[in-house]
Design an enzyme around this catalytic site. Structure first.
Site, PDB file in Angstrom:
ATOM      1  N   SER A 259      49.227  63.685  29.366  1.00  0.00           N
ATOM      2  CA  SER A 259      49.078  64.923  30.130  1.00  0.00           C
ATOM      3  C   SER A 259      47.833  64.903  31.015  1.00  0.00           C
ATOM      4  O   SER A 259      47.764  64.149  31.979  1.00  0.00           O
ATOM      5  CB  SER A 259      49.078  66.117  29.166  1.00  0.00           C
ATOM      6  OG  SER A 259      49.239  67.326  29.854  1.00  0.00           O
ATOM      7  N   ASP A 270      44.387  55.884  41.834  1.00  0.00           N
ATOM      8  CA  ASP A 270      44.883  56.059  43.206  1.00  0.00           C
ATOM      9  C   ASP A 270      43.756  56.031  44.227  1.00  0.00           C
ATOM     10  O   ASP A 270      43.944  55.535  45.345  1.00  0.00           O
ATOM     11  CB  ASP A 270      45.663  57.377  43.322  1.00  0.00           C
ATOM     12  CG  ASP A 270      46.960  57.345  42.532  1.00  0.00           C
ATOM     13  OD1 ASP A 270      47.451  56.232  42.263  1.00  0.00           O
ATOM     14  OD2 ASP A 270      47.466  58.426  42.176  1.00  0.00           O
ATOM     15  N   LYS A 284      53.661  61.988  29.702  1.00  0.00           N
ATOM     16  CA  LYS A 284      53.937  63.433  29.739  1.00  0.00           C
ATOM     17  C   LYS A 284      53.485  63.977  31.094  1.00  0.00           C
ATOM     18  O   LYS A 284      52.294  64.207  31.315  1.00  0.00           O
ATOM     19  CB  LYS A 284      53.213  64.161  28.615  1.00  0.00           C
ATOM     20  CG  LYS A 284      53.479  65.663  28.613  1.00  0.00           C
ATOM     21  CD  LYS A 284      52.681  66.373  27.537  1.00  0.00           C
ATOM     22  CE  LYS A 284      52.921  67.878  27.589  1.00  0.00           C
ATOM     23  NZ  LYS A 284      52.393  68.501  28.827  1.00  0.00           N
TER      24      LYS A 284
END
Length: 490
Positions: A259, A270, A284
């Site tokens: 999560s 990224d 998740k």
């Protein structure tokens, strides 16, 4: 109710009032009580630990292994015998509002049943679960004749105490606040050459904390995208970013990192802000809203629902749902990817992707990742602790593959003896290499004393990266060394 809710997706659940309170405690790392950890032993609720800063520690009377035989409310309320009670029922009697009194009837540690008991009166207060908060350490490592300080910050969850305004900095007690403080302590002590953020076992928590934590390391730009059930898309950013650490960074994850942990790790990857190390995360990628049931009732209604209302997407547009975050550099783990993860759960939502949101990543440096992977492989070959870990994982995997057990007692006993001997041999080989005294039996092995090999390897990888940059004599090493990663730049 849970059977019905879970057909929607595996993260929609009903929480009873008691479960709701436990959820609140885990999210805030605080509760109102006396500050003691308890467990049930032979029908006695037994004290296992007295928590720092709580009323029990301040009083000094309550000790580990004391047994609670009765509980009374107020200074003169009747005592309720609790021998044989369920643990959580006793806990509910002991917890209560701040500044109220609770009395405990205690059978001291080591005393036999029937011995003289004593009564302890305590005034309840707010207790902070410091052991579950972010914490730091520094490891000193040698590379090419130079000494490097590698900072390690462990983040067990993404918490926020909404009711706490006593931090002294005008902020709630939270993951972001605590990690910022720890980073500032590193700086005040002369700084570190590299940083490892340990998110293993971090199952997530408050979404704003994932965003806030990201911007302690990334100065500007979106952190994550959120698409709700209507299809509406929201790009989430930190309104007041304040980068605290710009140096070399690695994030350590495993299969139980989920999560909010995946949001943070995905953003760091990224932006090419740091190296992601470890194991593919849980997967998740959904967001839940907590809804009290009395929201629709004119009378008090007990419990609450957690309902899935949307999905997370990385700034690249890829969802973390099912696929999780794939590390740049893999390390072994005792957690099985086939037995643990979103894909194992029934009714899990599918993976998908949306459009990339504009963001500015640092330059990728894949060649350095490859260099670090090679150095890690070479070092692991000669590292006794690492070889001990691999042998332990091989034994664990073999046990998982076993689908039958003999019903012959002698054969089972022989198998058990062989397994114990193999474990003992592995442990003593490690201890000998580390200069430690051998143990005689498997019962003498203390699990808490076993080394955290993966964390040690992560620190070594970080030191390798910093040393590699130093050897190249790159200006602005702190910024450049933090460009480890493989994601796209936009």
């Amino acid at each position: 109710m849970n059977a019905y809710a879970s057909t929607y997706d595996p993260h929609s659940n009903y929480f009873s009032p008691r479960s709701s309170e436990e959820y609140r405690i885990q999210m805030s790392l605080s509760y109102e009580g006396i500050g003691a950890s308890l467990q049930l032993n032979d029908d006695y609720v037994t004290v296992t630990n007295v928590l720092p800063g709580g009323p029990a520690q301040a009083d000094g009377t309550l000790k580990p292994n004391d047994r609670i035989t009765a509980v009374g409310q107020g200074a003169d309320g009747a005592m309720t015998d609790v021998i044989g009670w369920r643990l959580d029922d006793v806990v509910q009697l002991i917890r209560g509002k701040v500044n109220t009194v609770v009395r405990l009837q205690l059978l001291p540690s080591g005393a036999t049943p029937g011995s003289t008991e004593r009564v302890l009166q305590l005034t309840r207060n707010k207790v902070t679960l410091e052991a579950q908060a972010a914490k730091k350490e520094v490891r000193t490592l040698q590379r090419d004749g130079r000494t490097y300080k590698i900072g390690i910050i462990t983040v067990p969850s993404f918490y926020n105490d909404m009711e706490d305004n006593g931090s002294g900095a005008g902020e709630n007690r939270s993951t972001t606040h605590d990690v910022r403080r720890l980073l500032q302590q590193f700086t005040a002590a002369g700084g570190v050459d590299g940083l490892v953020l340990d998110l293993r076992g971090d199952g997530g928590g408050y979404l704003p904390e994932a965003i806030g934590l990201t911007h302690l390391f990334v100065n500007h730009g979106p952190s994550v995208q959120l698409k709700d059930t209507t299809g509406q898309l929201e790009v989430l950013d930190e309104p007041d970013p304040g980068q605290v650490y710009a140096g070399p960074l690695a994030v350590l994850i495993d299969r139980t990192s989920a999560s909010a942990s995946e949001i943070f790790a995905g953003a760091i990857q990224d932006y090419h802000r740091g190296l992601i190390i470890g194991q593919t995360s849980f997967g998740k990628g959904t967001v839940q809203s907590v809804i009290p049931l009395d929201r629709w009732s004119s009378k008090p209604t007990e419990g609450q629902l957690t309902v899935t209302i949307g999905k997370f997407y990385r700034v690249t547009g890829e969802s973390t749902q099912l696929r999780g975050v794939t590390p740049d550099l893999l390390l072994p783990s005792a957690v099985s990817v086939t037995d643990v993860g979103e894909g194992v759960l029934e009714h899990a939502l599918p993976w998908d992707r949306i459009a990339t949101v504009p963001f500015r990543a640092l330059p990728a440096e894949g060649s350095l990742v490859q260099t670090l992977a090679t150095e890690q492989s070479d070092r692991a070959t000669h590292n006794a602790d690492y070889q001990w870990l691999l042998a332990s994982l091989t034994s664990l995997d073999a046990a998982r593959q076993e689908k039958t057990l003999s019903l012959n007692l002698k054969k089972r006993q022989a198998e058990r003896t062989a397994q114990d001997q193999a474990r003992l041999n592995q442990e003593n080989a490690r201890r000998q290499a580390d200069g430690l005294a051998p143990v005689k039996t498997v019962e003498d092995i203390v699990v808490s004393d076993e080394p955290d090999v993966i964390l040690a390897q992560a620190a070594d990888i970080m030191a390798d990266g910093v040393a590699a940059k130093a050897a190249r004599n790159v200006p602005e090493m702190a910024q450049q060394a933090s460009t480890l990663g493989t994601a796209k730049s936009n």
